[in-house]
Every structure is written in C-alpha cells, then in structure tokens.
Enzyme design. Structure first.
Site, mmCIF file in Angstrom:
data_model
loop_
_atom_site.group_PDB
_atom_site.id
_atom_site.type_symbol
_atom_site.label_atom_id
_atom_site.label_comp_id
_atom_site.label_asym_id
_atom_site.label_seq_id
_atom_site.Cartn_x
_atom_site.Cartn_y
_atom_site.Cartn_z
ATOM 1 N N ASP A 189 0.860 -1.189 0.000
ATOM 2 C CA ASP A 189 0.000 0.000 0.000
ATOM 3 C C ASP A 189 0.896 1.239 0.000
ATOM 4 O O ASP A 189 1.857 1.328 0.765
ATOM 5 C CB ASP A 189 -0.900 -0.012 1.243
ATOM 6 C CG ASP A 189 -2.029 0.994 1.138
ATOM 7 O OD1 ASP A 189 -3.197 0.580 1.155
ATOM 8 O OD2 ASP A 189 -1.743 2.218 1.057
ATOM 9 N N ILE A 190 0.589 2.181 -0.857
ATOM 10 C CA ILE A 190 1.442 3.355 -1.049
ATOM 11 C C ILE A 190 1.297 4.368 0.107
ATOM 12 O O ILE A 190 2.143 5.234 0.285
ATOM 13 C CB ILE A 190 1.137 4.026 -2.419
ATOM 14 C CG1 ILE A 190 2.341 4.790 -2.944
ATOM 15 C CG2 ILE A 190 -0.103 4.891 -2.372
ATOM 16 C CD1 ILE A 190 3.511 3.936 -3.315
ATOM 17 N N HIS A 219 -9.745 -5.579 -2.884
ATOM 18 C CA HIS A 219 -8.404 -5.754 -2.316
ATOM 19 C C HIS A 219 -8.522 -6.089 -0.838
ATOM 20 O O HIS A 219 -9.367 -5.547 -0.136
ATOM 21 C CB HIS A 219 -7.524 -4.510 -2.517
ATOM 22 C CG HIS A 219 -8.164 -3.216 -2.107
ATOM 23 N ND1 HIS A 219 -9.129 -2.592 -2.862
ATOM 24 C CD2 HIS A 219 -7.987 -2.441 -1.012
ATOM 25 C CE1 HIS A 219 -9.500 -1.464 -2.255
ATOM 26 N NE2 HIS A 219 -8.828 -1.364 -1.123
HETATM 27 P P1 AMP Z 1 -9.863 1.385 0.375
HETATM 28 O O1 AMP Z 1 -10.425 1.407 -1.029
HETATM 29 O O2 AMP Z 1 -10.589 2.319 1.290
HETATM 30 O O3 AMP Z 1 -9.740 -0.015 0.922
HETATM 31 O O4 AMP Z 1 -8.381 1.973 0.296
HETATM 32 C C1 AMP Z 1 -7.589 1.874 -0.858
HETATM 33 C C2 AMP Z 1 -6.144 1.694 -0.454
HETATM 34 O O5 AMP Z 1 -5.380 1.663 -1.653
HETATM 35 C C3 AMP Z 1 -5.583 2.829 0.419
HETATM 36 O O6 AMP Z 1 -4.988 2.255 1.595
HETATM 37 C C4 AMP Z 1 -4.533 3.490 -0.481
HETATM 38 O O7 AMP Z 1 -3.409 3.966 0.215
HETATM 39 C C5 AMP Z 1 -4.182 2.369 -1.438
HETATM 40 N N1 AMP Z 1 -3.716 2.842 -2.748
HETATM 41 C C6 AMP Z 1 -4.295 3.748 -3.555
HETATM 42 N N2 AMP Z 1 -3.576 3.929 -4.667
HETATM 43 C C7 AMP Z 1 -2.518 3.087 -4.577
HETATM 44 C C8 AMP Z 1 -1.401 2.796 -5.412
HETATM 45 N N3 AMP Z 1 -1.231 3.413 -6.602
HETATM 46 N N4 AMP Z 1 -0.496 1.883 -4.997
HETATM 47 C C9 AMP Z 1 -0.644 1.266 -3.808
HETATM 48 N N5 AMP Z 1 -1.668 1.488 -2.969
HETATM 49 C C10 AMP Z 1 -2.598 2.397 -3.344
#
Ligand code: AMP
Length: 129
Positions: free
Chosen positions: A29-30, A93
């Site tokens: 996770d970024i 995810h």
């Molecule tokens: P949620 O949809 O609420 O479960 O959260 C989405 C997750 O994806 C968050 O923790 C973000 O930090 C993560 N996220 C969003 N864009 C990216 C990316 N490009 N690479 C890695 N993680 C990401």
C-alpha cells in the site's frame, strides 16, 4: 475506466510488488498504516468483494494467507490484521497490516517510507514466499 489497480496489474503504473500468480497480485500500500501494509488484489476488476464468485473469493483468501505468512516472517508485529474496505478504490483488495496496536488497523495514523524502504520491504516479504 480502468481502476488504478488494473493499471498497476497492466504495468501502466508502478508498484512495489510482493507476489503474483495467474489470478492475483500483491503489492505494498502506497500510504501504509504500518511498514509492510500489503494489498492482495484479483486481476479481474470486480468492485465489491462479495460480488466475487465463491471459488475466486476462496482463492483470494488462499493467496492472502500465503502473503500473510510471508509478512509474519518479514515484519516484527504482534499479529497480521486483515481488512476489506474498498471505499477509495472500487477494485477488490484485502489489506494485510502488521499490527502493534489497535490504531494500526484504523486507517488514521500513517507511516512514511522512502522509495528505498518500500523496495526493500517488498523484496523482504517476497523472499519469504
Ligand atoms: P480502500 O479502497 O478504502 O480499501 O483503500 C484503498 C487503499 O489503496 C488505500 O490504503 C490506499 O493507500 C491504497 N492505494 C491507492 N492507490 C494506490 C497505489 N497506486 N499503490 C498502492 N496502494 C494504493
């Protein structure tokens, strides 16, 4: 429009990859809650986890199990927490988060890592798979 995770899967945007097989990918996770916070993602773009067919859901859990075991060997933590939200990215995810305390699962306090730390963490987890 393709989800940001579909763009990661296609290689259009980069990630810190931990694991990949025919059906799934795992990457860091970024914006992590804790060092080692990993997302396990089906390559098929499905919005909600319980819209997955049961067989693919079971495979996602099996894939997440393997990644969690590698996380346990890589990152010192009391336990690995698992969470499914999807309010930000509408592409299934599983969050796997090394936990020291309750707030690590609460998506409020974030840790900041350098590119080098992200890359080293992904490589460490991958080495235990
Ligand atoms: P949620 O949809 O609420 O479960 O959260 C989405 C997750 O994806 C968050 O923790 C973000 O930090 C993560 N996220 C969003 N864009 C990216 C990316 N490009 N690479 C890695 N993680 C990401």
């Amino acid at each position: 429009m393709a989800s940001i995770f579909t763009k990661i899967i296609s290689g259009e945007i980069p990630c810190y990859k931990v694991a990949e097989d025919e059906n799934f990918i795992a990457f860091l996770d970024i914006n992590p809650n804790a060092k080692g916070h990993t997302l396990c993602v089906p390559k098929q773009e499905i919005d909600k986890i319980f819209d997955m067919d049961e067989a693919l859901y079971a495979k996602l859990m099996a894939f997440s199990y393997k990644v969690a075991k590698a996380l346990e060997k890589s990152i010192p933590a009391k336990r690995i927490g698992m969470s499914v939200i999807g309010l930000e990215v509408p592409h299934v995810h599983v969050h796997l988060i090394p936990l020291q305390e309750m707030q690590d699962i609460q998506f409020k306090n974030k840790v900041s890592l350098s590119n080098e730390e992200f890359a080293a963490t992904a490589a460490l987890i991958a080495s235990h798979l």
